[in-house]
Structure formats: structure tokens, C-alpha cells
Design a protein around this motif. Structure first.
Motif, short mmCIF file in Angstrom:
data_model
loop_
_atom_site.label_atom_id
_atom_site.label_comp_id
_atom_site.label_asym_id
_atom_site.label_seq_id
_atom_site.Cartn_x
_atom_site.Cartn_y
_atom_site.Cartn_z
N HIS A 133 0.42 -1.56 -0.04
CA HIS A 133 0.42 0.06 0.42
C HIS A 133 0.62 1.39 -0.37
CE1 HIS A 133 -3.86 1.91 0.48
NE2 HIS A 133 -3.04 2.91 1.50
N MET A 134 1.68 1.10 0.32
CA MET A 134 2.52 2.32 0.88
C MET A 134 2.82 2.94 -0.69
SD MET A 134 3.58 4.12 3.58
CE MET A 134 5.24 4.37 3.68
N VAL A 135 3.83 1.22 -1.52
CA VAL A 135 3.85 1.94 -2.90
C VAL A 135 2.84 2.58 -3.54
CG1 VAL A 135 4.64 0.71 -5.10
CG2 VAL A 135 5.80 0.14 -3.08
N VAL A 136 1.25 1.90 -3.83
CA VAL A 136 0.76 2.00 -3.80
C VAL A 136 0.66 4.10 -3.77
CG1 VAL A 136 -1.74 2.28 -4.35
CG2 VAL A 136 -1.15 -0.04 -4.08
N ARG A 137 0.17 3.49 -2.47
CA ARG A 137 0.43 5.41 -2.30
C ARG A 137 1.19 6.67 -2.87
NH1 ARG A 137 -0.57 5.68 4.30
NH2 ARG A 137 0.50 3.98 3.75
N ALA A 138 2.79 5.86 -3.22
CA ALA A 138 3.94 6.74 -3.91
C ALA A 138 2.92 6.97 -5.42
CB ALA A 138 5.13 5.97 -3.30
N CYS A 139 3.10 5.69 -5.94
CA CYS A 139 1.97 5.85 -6.61
C CYS A 139 1.16 7.10 -6.99
CB CYS A 139 1.59 4.94 -7.73
SG CYS A 139 3.08 3.90 -8.00
N HIS A 140 0.20 7.20 -6.42
CA HIS A 140 -0.60 8.15 -6.28
C HIS A 140 0.00 9.56 -6.16
CE1 HIS A 140 -4.44 6.38 -6.53
NE2 HIS A 140 -4.66 5.14 -5.91
N LEU A 141 0.67 10.23 -5.71
CA LEU A 141 1.61 10.58 -4.73
C LEU A 141 2.71 11.28 -7.01
CD1 LEU A 141 2.91 10.43 -1.11
CD2 LEU A 141 0.62 11.91 -2.42
N VAL A 142 2.78 10.45 -6.95
CA VAL A 142 3.84 10.62 -8.08
C VAL A 142 2.63 12.04 -9.07
CG1 VAL A 142 5.09 9.49 -10.38
CG2 VAL A 142 5.83 9.40 -7.77
N ASN A 143 1.67 10.96 -9.75
CA ASN A 143 0.72 10.85 -10.36
C ASN A 143 -0.32 11.99 -9.59
OD1 ASN A 143 -0.83 10.51 -12.70
ND2 ASN A 143 -1.76 8.68 -12.14
N PHE A 144 -0.84 12.44 -9.00
CA PHE A 144 -0.56 14.08 -8.35
C PHE A 144 -0.17 14.45 -8.90
CE2 PHE A 144 -0.17 17.57 -5.53
CZ PHE A 144 -1.68 17.85 -5.56
N GLY A 145 1.77 14.76 -8.90
CA GLY A 145 2.41 15.76 -8.63
C GLY A 145 2.50 15.86 -10.14
N LEU A 146 2.27 14.96 -11.05
CA LEU A 146 2.54 15.06 -12.41
C LEU A 146 1.01 15.59 -12.66
CD1 LEU A 146 3.53 11.56 -13.59
CD2 LEU A 146 4.19 13.82 -14.16
N ALA A 147 -0.25 15.37 -12.78
CA ALA A 147 -1.41 16.17 -12.70
C ALA A 147 -1.03 17.16 -12.53
CB ALA A 147 -2.31 15.15 -12.64
N ALA A 148 -0.84 18.37 -11.41
CA ALA A 148 -0.54 18.69 -10.71
C ALA A 148 0.14 19.84 -11.40
CB ALA A 148 -0.25 20.05 -9.46
N THR A 149 1.82 19.06 -11.95
CA THR A 149 2.25 19.94 -12.39
C THR A 149 1.90 20.53 -14.42
OG1 THR A 149 4.08 18.95 -11.74
CG2 THR A 149 4.73 19.73 -14.13
N LEU A 150 1.17 19.78 -14.90
CA LEU A 150 0.13 19.35 -16.50
C LEU A 150 -0.99 20.86 -16.17
CD1 LEU A 150 -0.18 19.07 -19.58
CD2 LEU A 150 -1.68 16.75 -18.47
N LEU A 151 -1.30 20.63 -15.29
CA LEU A 151 -1.96 21.97 -14.83
C LEU A 151 -1.69 23.19 -14.89
CD1 LEU A 151 -5.29 22.69 -14.34
CD2 LEU A 151 -4.24 22.34 -11.61
N ILE A 152 -0.35 23.14 -14.31
CA ILE A 152 0.48 24.16 -13.92
C ILE A 152 1.09 25.31 -15.22
CG2 ILE A 152 2.78 25.32 -13.09
CD1 ILE A 152 1.92 24.16 -10.33
N VAL A 153 1.92 24.37 -16.23
CA VAL A 153 1.99 23.74 -17.51
C VAL A 153 0.72 24.52 -18.14
CG1 VAL A 153 2.97 22.66 -19.28
CG2 VAL A 153 4.28 22.18 -17.39
N LYS A 154 -0.52 23.91 -18.32
CA LYS A 154 -1.19 24.34 -19.31
C LYS A 154 -1.66 25.84 -18.32
CE LYS A 154 -3.04 20.43 -20.30
NZ LYS A 154 -2.86 20.09 -22.57
N VAL A 155 -1.95 26.63 -17.66
CA VAL A 155 -2.29 27.72 -17.06
C VAL A 155 -0.53 28.67 -17.68
CG1 VAL A 155 -2.58 29.11 -15.05
CG2 VAL A 155 -3.98 26.22 -15.21
N ARG A 156 -0.09 28.47 -17.52
CA ARG A 156 1.30 29.28 -17.46
C ARG A 156 1.51 29.47 -18.91
NH1 ARG A 156 7.08 28.51 -17.08
NH2 ARG A 156 8.08 30.04 -17.14
#
Length: 168
Positions: A133-156
Motif C-alpha cells: 500500500h505504501m507503493v500504491v500511495r507513492a504512485c498516487h502522489l507521483v500521479n498527483f505531482g504529474l497532474a498538478a505539473t500539467l495543470l501549471i504548464v497549461k495555466v502558465r
């Protein structure tokens, strides 16, 4: 119009995970026992994963449409940059890893823990489950970071293009 859909979809992705982590998980574990809370949260994350698949489909269709119309031309606001492609690919890889590879394994380990009779078996099963579950949570957080970065790229990109257009 597609650009607006992309922004809304990414806000759902990022905001959805924030709401689940900050509000839903604490409320569920404070209201139910371990087993009912675990089963409920599994359904919540199944729904979140399904939503992410639909968001990925939407983002991919819009990105392909934008690429066909505008290409990689950096002067075009709606052109698709290589950074966007890489972030989208990373999100797809993480989502696939969570839903297809790690998720089913975690569900099996969770069920083993819930069905264990003796305290020793339960402790062993929970230890195995929480390691994965720690690995799954880490994957969720990485995915969160990727999605947040993509959102920032688009807004920027929208803000930068708007500032250039207003100067001309």
C-alpha cells in the motif's frame, strides 16, 4: 473549448485527490472500524481511478486534436508541447500501474488481512498489505505531482500567451 475541458479535468484530478486525502480518509477512519473503512475507501479509490481513466481519455483526445490543428509551434497557445506529452504519458503509466498492476495485488492482500483469524496471521497479512500500500500511495502522489505539473504548464501557457498577445 478543449483547452477549458483540459483545465477542468485536471482540476478534478488534482482536487479530487486532495479532497480524498484531506477530508474523506480521516472522516472514514474516524467513523468506521478498520475493515469497513478499508472496504469503503477501496470503493472510493476505484471510483477515483475510473474517473482518472476518463480524464486521461479526454486529455489524450484533446491533445491529439490540438496537435493536429496547431502542432508544436510555441507561438500558438493551443499547440501541444513535448512537456505536455511526457506528463500525459507519465500520468497514463502511473494510472495503469495503480489500476492494473498494483491495485489488484493490494486488494488481495487487504482481503487476506480481513479474513485472517488469528492475531499473528492478521498482523502478518496487514504488514504485507501496508508494504504494498505504501507503493500504491507513492504512485498516487507521483500521479498527483504529474497532474498538478500539467495543470501549471497549461495555466502558465495561457497566462504567458495572454501577456504576449496584450503587448502586441
Amino acid at each position: 473549448m478543449g483547452f477549458l475541458f483540459e483545465l477542468c479535468a485536471l482540476i478534478l484530478w488534482v482536487g479530487g485527490l486532495v479532497v480524498i486525502i484531506a477530508l474523506v480518509i480521516p472522516a472514514v477512519f474516524n467513523s468506521f472500524g478498520m475493515e469497513p473503512a478499508g472496504r469503503f475507501l477501496r470503493r472510493v479509490f476505484d471510483g477515483f481511478g475510473l474517473m482518472n481513466v476518463w480524464i486521461l481519455i479526454l486529455l489524450s483526445v484533446v491533445a491529439v486534436s490540438r496537435f493536429r490543428a496547431f502542432g508544436h509551434n510555441p507561438s500558438e497557445m493551443f499547440a501541444v508541447s513535448s512537456v505536455e506529452w511526457w506528463l500525459l504519458a507519465g500520468m497514463a503509466l502511473m494510472t495503469f500501474s495503480i489500476l492494473v498492476v498494483l491495485g489488484p495485488q493490494a486488494i488481495n492482500l487487504q482481503e487476506e488481512a480481513f479474513e485472517a483469524i488469528s492475531k499473528e496471521d492478521k498482523d502478518t497479512a496487514y504488514a504485507k498489505f501496508f508494504r504494498l500500500h505504501m507503493v500504491v500511495r507513492a504512485c498516487h502522489l507521483v500521479n498527483f505531482g504529474l497532474a498538478a505539473t500539467l495543470l501549471i504548464v497549461k495555466v502558465r501557457k495561457a497566462l504567458f500567451h495572454h501577456s504576449i498577445a496584450s503587448r502586441s
